[in-house]
Scaffold this active site. Structure first.
Site, PDB file in Angstrom:
ATOM      1  N   LYS A  69       0.958  -1.189  -0.033  1.00 26.35           N
ATOM      2  CA  LYS A  69      -0.096  -0.040  -0.153  1.00 26.35           C
ATOM      3  C   LYS A  69       1.082   1.303   0.033  1.00 26.35           C
ATOM      4  O   LYS A  69       2.022   1.171   0.246  1.00 26.35           O
ATOM      5  CB  LYS A  69      -0.860  -0.018   0.960  1.00 26.35           C
ATOM      6  CG  LYS A  69      -1.934  -1.249   1.177  1.00 26.35           C
ATOM      7  CD  LYS A  69      -2.775  -1.112   2.382  1.00 26.35           C
ATOM      8  CE  LYS A  69      -4.005  -2.286   2.478  1.00 26.35           C
ATOM      9  NZ  LYS A  69      -4.923  -1.982   3.450  1.00 26.35           N
TER      10      LYS A  69
ATOM     11  N   TYR B 122     -12.374  -2.438  -3.793  1.00 25.50           N
ATOM     12  CA  TYR B 122     -12.718  -2.726  -2.254  1.00 25.50           C
ATOM     13  C   TYR B 122     -14.264  -2.658  -2.337  1.00 25.50           C
ATOM     14  O   TYR B 122     -14.922  -2.293  -1.091  1.00 25.50           O
ATOM     15  CB  TYR B 122     -12.088  -1.475  -1.471  1.00 25.50           C
ATOM     16  CG  TYR B 122     -10.993  -1.813  -0.723  1.00 25.50           C
ATOM     17  CD1 TYR B 122     -10.825  -2.939  -0.128  1.00 25.50           C
ATOM     18  CD2 TYR B 122      -9.666  -1.194  -1.227  1.00 25.50           C
ATOM     19  CE1 TYR B 122      -9.423  -3.269   0.269  1.00 25.50           C
ATOM     20  CE2 TYR B 122      -8.441  -1.398  -0.821  1.00 25.50           C
ATOM     21  CZ  TYR B 122      -8.191  -2.610   0.239  1.00 25.50           C
ATOM     22  OH  TYR B 122      -7.048  -2.619   0.512  1.00 25.50           O
TER      23      TYR B 122
ATOM     24  N   ASN C 279      -2.085   0.328   6.849  1.00 21.03           N
ATOM     25  CA  ASN C 279      -1.578  -0.908   7.416  1.00 21.03           C
ATOM     26  C   ASN C 279      -0.688  -1.641   6.367  1.00 21.03           C
ATOM     27  O   ASN C 279      -0.476  -3.031   6.360  1.00 21.03           O
ATOM     28  CB  ASN C 279      -2.756  -1.745   7.931  1.00 21.03           C
ATOM     29  CG  ASN C 279      -3.735  -2.212   6.857  1.00 21.03           C
ATOM     30  OD1 ASN C 279      -3.489  -1.823   5.683  1.00 21.03           O
ATOM     31  ND2 ASN C 279      -4.688  -2.999   7.409  1.00 21.03           N
TER      32      ASN C 279
ATOM     33  N   HIS D 273      -1.787  -5.544   1.647  1.00 20.39           N
ATOM     34  CA  HIS D 273      -3.239  -6.089   1.373  1.00 20.39           C
ATOM     35  C   HIS D 273      -2.922  -7.542   1.055  1.00 20.39           C
ATOM     36  O   HIS D 273      -2.157  -7.878   0.149  1.00 20.39           O
ATOM     37  CB  HIS D 273      -4.254  -5.663   0.380  1.00 20.39           C
ATOM     38  CG  HIS D 273      -5.190  -6.435  -0.083  1.00 20.39           C
ATOM     39  ND1 HIS D 273      -6.382  -6.663   0.503  1.00 20.39           N
ATOM     40  CD2 HIS D 273      -5.657  -7.430  -1.085  1.00 20.39           C
ATOM     41  CE1 HIS D 273      -7.417  -7.256  -0.096  1.00 20.39           C
ATOM     42  NE2 HIS D 273      -6.794  -7.904  -1.028  1.00 20.39           N
TER      43      HIS D 273
ATOM     44  N   GLU E 298      -9.593 -11.133  -7.384  1.00 26.03           N
ATOM     45  CA  GLU E 298      -8.549  -9.948  -7.384  1.00 26.03           C
ATOM     46  C   GLU E 298      -7.331  -9.879  -8.293  1.00 26.03           C
ATOM     47  O   GLU E 298      -6.985  -9.015  -8.674  1.00 26.03           O
ATOM     48  CB  GLU E 298      -8.192 -10.151  -5.727  1.00 26.03           C
ATOM     49  CG  GLU E 298      -9.024  -9.636  -4.758  1.00 26.03           C
ATOM     50  CD  GLU E 298      -8.691  -9.492  -3.329  1.00 26.03           C
ATOM     51  OE1 GLU E 298      -7.532  -9.861  -3.022  1.00 26.03           O
ATOM     52  OE2 GLU E 298      -9.690  -9.317  -2.506  1.00 26.03           O
TER      53      GLU E 298
HETATM   54  N1  UDP Z   1      -9.837  -0.737   7.261  1.00 29.18           N
HETATM   55  C1  UDP Z   1      -9.733   0.438   8.092  1.00 29.18           C
HETATM   56  N2  UDP Z   1     -10.613   0.498   9.166  1.00 29.18           N
HETATM   57  C2  UDP Z   1     -11.068  -0.343  10.048  1.00 29.18           C
HETATM   58  C3  UDP Z   1     -11.200  -1.785   9.097  1.00 29.18           C
HETATM   59  C4  UDP Z   1     -10.399  -1.925   8.082  1.00 29.18           C
HETATM   60  O1  UDP Z   1      -9.235   1.294   7.644  1.00 29.18           O
HETATM   61  O2  UDP Z   1     -11.844  -0.238  10.726  1.00 29.18           O
HETATM   62  C5  UDP Z   1      -8.995  -0.999   6.187  1.00 29.18           C
HETATM   63  C6  UDP Z   1      -7.626  -1.470   6.381  1.00 29.18           C
HETATM   64  O3  UDP Z   1      -6.823  -0.919   5.252  1.00 29.18           O
HETATM   65  C7  UDP Z   1      -7.763  -2.922   5.983  1.00 29.18           C
HETATM   66  C8  UDP Z   1      -8.799  -2.636   4.865  1.00 29.18           C
HETATM   67  O4  UDP Z   1      -9.766  -1.820   5.295  1.00 29.18           O
HETATM   68  O5  UDP Z   1      -6.856  -3.595   5.428  1.00 29.18           O
HETATM   69  C9  UDP Z   1      -9.752  -3.986   4.805  1.00 29.18           C
HETATM   70  O6  UDP Z   1     -10.391  -4.415   5.997  1.00 29.18           O
HETATM   71  P1  UDP Z   1     -10.416  -6.146   6.071  1.00 29.18           P
HETATM   72  O7  UDP Z   1     -11.080  -6.262   7.040  1.00 29.18           O
HETATM   73  O8  UDP Z   1     -10.856  -6.840   5.006  1.00 29.18           O
HETATM   74  O9  UDP Z   1      -8.913  -6.221   6.436  1.00 29.18           O
HETATM   75  P2  UDP Z   1      -7.442  -7.118   6.016  1.00 29.18           P
HETATM   76  O10 UDP Z   1      -8.239  -8.371   5.097  1.00 29.18           O
HETATM   77  O11 UDP Z   1      -6.859  -6.156   4.985  1.00 29.18           O
HETATM   78  O12 UDP Z   1      -6.679  -7.441   6.814  1.00 29.18           O
END
Ligand code: UDP
Length: 141
Positions: A11, A51, A114, A117, A128
């Site tokens: 990211k 997304y 974070n 992905h 994807e």
């Molecule tokens: N995200 C966020 N706030 C939250 C939860 C998720 O900004 O409270 C963002 C974060 O960048 C995350 C992405 O949304 O990586 C997708 O969320 P998911 O729960 O699918 O997490 P991941 O699979 O990326 O661990």
């Protein structure tokens, strides 16, 4: 164990920190092969489409803004148990909860920014990977 493919994105925060190579090393060190790779700056439409599953979530708008804030590096990874192996390398979504030594524990600042992905299922991995790479640009080996 099955050979799988998964979709990974470095990211904008991690690209800005200049840790692309360190993250690639972790993939290779874990036995995952980079079978497709592309640096790009996502358009708003591309980020929203990627997304779309999160469109109703309260963090969606901020997530899209973040994902278009700078270039990303997108790759397909291939290997035994690749989807779970990659998720283990990434660590928990919230870096504060991510296990020591994971990519998010080491390189991520917040749940919004974070670092990486990773696909969460075989079905989503196929969708994807196809979102970013035509079959002719995935070099299985
Ligand atoms: N995200 C966020 N706030 C939250 C939860 C998720 O900004 O409270 C963002 C974060 O960048 C995350 C992405 O949304 O990586 C997708 O969320 P998911 O729960 O699918 O997490 P991941 O699979 O990326 O661990």
């Amino acid at each position: 164990m099955a050979i799988e493919r998964t979709l990974s994105i470095i990211k904008p925060d991690a690209v800005a920190k200049n840790v692309i190579g360190q993250i690639y090393s972790r993939f290779e060190g874990a036995g995952l092969k980079i079978v497709a790779s592309r640096m790009m700056h996502l358009s708003r439409a591309e980020a929203e489409g990627f997304y779309a599953v999160h469109a109703a979530r309260p963090f969606f708008k901020d997530l899209v803004e973040f994902m278009i804030s700078g270039p990303v590096v997108v790759q397909a990874l291939e290997g035994e148990n690749a989807i779970l192996k990659h998720r283990d390398l990434m660590g928990a979504t919230n870096p504060k909860e991510a296990a020591a030594g994971t990519i998010r524990a080491d390189f991520a600042d917040s749940i919004d920014a974070n670092a990486v992905h990773g696909s969460d299922s075989a079905e989503n991995a196929a969708i994807e990977i196809a979102y970013f790479f035509p079959a002719s640009q995935v070099f299985s080996r």
